[in-house]
Design an enzyme around this catalytic site. Structure first.
Site, PDB file in Angstrom:
ATOM      1  N   ASN A   1       0.874  -1.177   0.000  1.00 16.44           N
ATOM      2  CA  ASN A   1       0.000   0.000   0.000  1.00 16.44           C
ATOM      3  C   ASN A   1       0.909   1.225   0.000  1.00 16.44           C
ATOM      4  O   ASN A   1       1.534   1.526   1.017  1.00 16.44           O
ATOM      5  CB  ASN A   1      -0.891  -0.044   1.259  1.00 16.44           C
TER       6      ASN A   1
ATOM      7  N   LYS B   1       0.104   4.288  -0.147  1.00 18.27           N
ATOM      8  CA  LYS B   1      -0.486   5.473   0.497  1.00 18.27           C
ATOM      9  C   LYS B   1      -0.258   6.708  -0.384  1.00 18.27           C
ATOM     10  O   LYS B   1      -0.267   6.572  -1.601  1.00 18.27           O
ATOM     11  CB  LYS B   1       0.087   5.630   1.907  1.00 18.27           C
TER      12      LYS B   1
ATOM     13  N   HIS C   1      -9.233   1.459   5.376  1.00 20.82           N
ATOM     14  CA  HIS C   1      -7.934   1.621   6.032  1.00 20.82           C
ATOM     15  C   HIS C   1      -8.093   2.591   7.203  1.00 20.82           C
ATOM     16  O   HIS C   1      -8.860   3.556   7.121  1.00 20.82           O
ATOM     17  CB  HIS C   1      -6.903   2.151   5.026  1.00 20.82           C
TER      18      HIS C   1
ATOM     19  N   GLU D   1      -6.347   4.913   8.199  1.00 23.36           N
ATOM     20  CA  GLU D   1      -6.056   6.321   7.863  1.00 23.36           C
ATOM     21  C   GLU D   1      -7.270   6.993   7.222  1.00 23.36           C
ATOM     22  O   GLU D   1      -7.501   8.181   7.402  1.00 23.36           O
ATOM     23  CB  GLU D   1      -4.811   6.393   6.969  1.00 23.36           C
TER      24      GLU D   1
ATOM     25  N   GLU E   1      -4.884  -4.672  10.883  1.00 27.08           N
ATOM     26  CA  GLU E   1      -3.841  -3.658  11.035  1.00 27.08           C
ATOM     27  C   GLU E   1      -4.065  -2.900  12.343  1.00 27.08           C
ATOM     28  O   GLU E   1      -4.870  -1.954  12.392  1.00 27.08           O
ATOM     29  CB  GLU E   1      -3.894  -2.667   9.864  1.00 27.08           C
TER      30      GLU E   1
ATOM     31  N   GLY F   1       3.314   2.251  10.810  1.00 28.17           N
ATOM     32  CA  GLY F   1       4.327   3.283  10.643  1.00 28.17           C
ATOM     33  C   GLY F   1       5.089   3.639  11.907  1.00 28.17           C
ATOM     34  O   GLY F   1       5.780   4.659  11.952  1.00 28.17           O
TER      35      GLY F   1
ATOM     36  N   SER G   1       4.052  -2.043  10.298  1.00 27.66           N
ATOM     37  CA  SER G   1       5.499  -2.115  10.496  1.00 27.66           C
ATOM     38  C   SER G   1       6.114  -3.448  10.048  1.00 27.66           C
ATOM     39  O   SER G   1       7.117  -3.903  10.608  1.00 27.66           O
ATOM     40  CB  SER G   1       5.882  -1.814  11.951  1.00 27.66           C
TER      41      SER G   1
END
Ligand code: 13P
Length: 256
Positions: free
Chosen positions: A12, A14, A99, A101, A169, A175, A214
């Site tokens: 991904n 992003k 997701h 985010e 996730e 991250g 990660s």
């Protein structure tokens, strides 16, 4: 109760990547052979601006290409959005929905995520539906309850192992360099597996469950070795071909 499942390594990107990055995509596309792809599927989800050029670049490669989000409607007055149909029109075959985010930045609810997954299915795309708890939720012992609620509200009833992938996730692992203990991942994935079987029956047994957060070339082998982990959804470490290919190699080395 684990069935034979072809793992999926998904990148991904992003909001990263410009035309310069096509050299990385080309290197990944050229590194994966059809024989390898029969064992482990590989997928890249570049930003929408690179979607069409990426599918063109991957025409002769088994590397699948997808998008990172879609609108829940087929077309209409939705400035800035793209529909599942448009992704399919660009020869994309996957789309990530829900997701964390997007749930955070765009206040997306699980009900909206389900509508997006339904739109993806209607366009013959495979939806990668993301779920995961925040750090506060984990610390309060809410992880399984959060996953259960997200799955219940985000996964359409008609989902199958062909048109749906679930990505676990943990928000706090994305991250940050922080990865849950293998036992914590195993617990979450074991819950997801049994919950999907309860909801969807047999197809829930073979639906792929990805871990994301990660993941990198150093921990990929250990992560895909965990029971009920059928691949990875990778952010930062998918941007460089050398890292993606190393992770792909780690997935291939898993005993069949
Ligand atoms: P990182 O691999 O950068 O932690 O991101 C994970 C992710 O959000 C993939 O969708």
């Amino acid at each position: 109760m684990t069935e034979k499942i072809r793992p999926l390594l998904a990148g991904n990107w992003k909001m990263n990547g410009t035309r310069d990055s096509l050299t990385e995509i080309k290197a990944i596309a050229e590194a994966i052979t059809p024989a390898q792809a029969l064992k482990v599927e590989a997928l890249l989800c570049p930003p929408a601006t690179l979607l069409y050029v990426t599918t063109a670049l991957c025409q002769d490669s088994p590397l699948a290409v997808g998008a990172q989000d879609c609108h829940q409607h087929r077309s209409g007055a939705h400035t800035g959005d793209i529909s599942a149909e448009m992704i399919a029109d660009c020869f994309g075959t996957y789309v990530i929905v829900g997701h964390s985010e997007r749930r955070r930045d765009h206040a997306e609810t699980s009900e909206l995520v389900r509508a997006k997954a339904e739109a993806a299915h209607a366009a013959d795309l495979t939806a990668i539906i993301c779920v995961g708890e925040t750090l506060a939720e984990r610390q309060q012992g809410q992880t399984i309850a959060v996953l259960q609620k997200q799955i219940e509200a985000s996964v359409p009833q008609g989902s199958t192992a062909q048109n749906t992938v679930i990505a676990y996730e943990p928000v706090w692992a994305i991250g940050t360099g922080m990865v849950p203990q293998p036992s914590e991942i195993a617990e979450a994935h074991s819950f997801l597996r049994s919950d999907l079987v309860t909801r969807l029956g047999r197809t829930g047994k073979s639906m792929r469950l990805l871990y994301g957060g990660s993941a990198n070339p150093s921990n990929a082998a250990a992560l895909v070795g965990i029971e009920n982990v059928n691949g990875l959804l990778v952010g930062g470490a998918s941007l460089k071909a050398v890292d993606f290919i190393a992770m792909y190699g780690a997935c291939l080395k898993q005993p069949a």
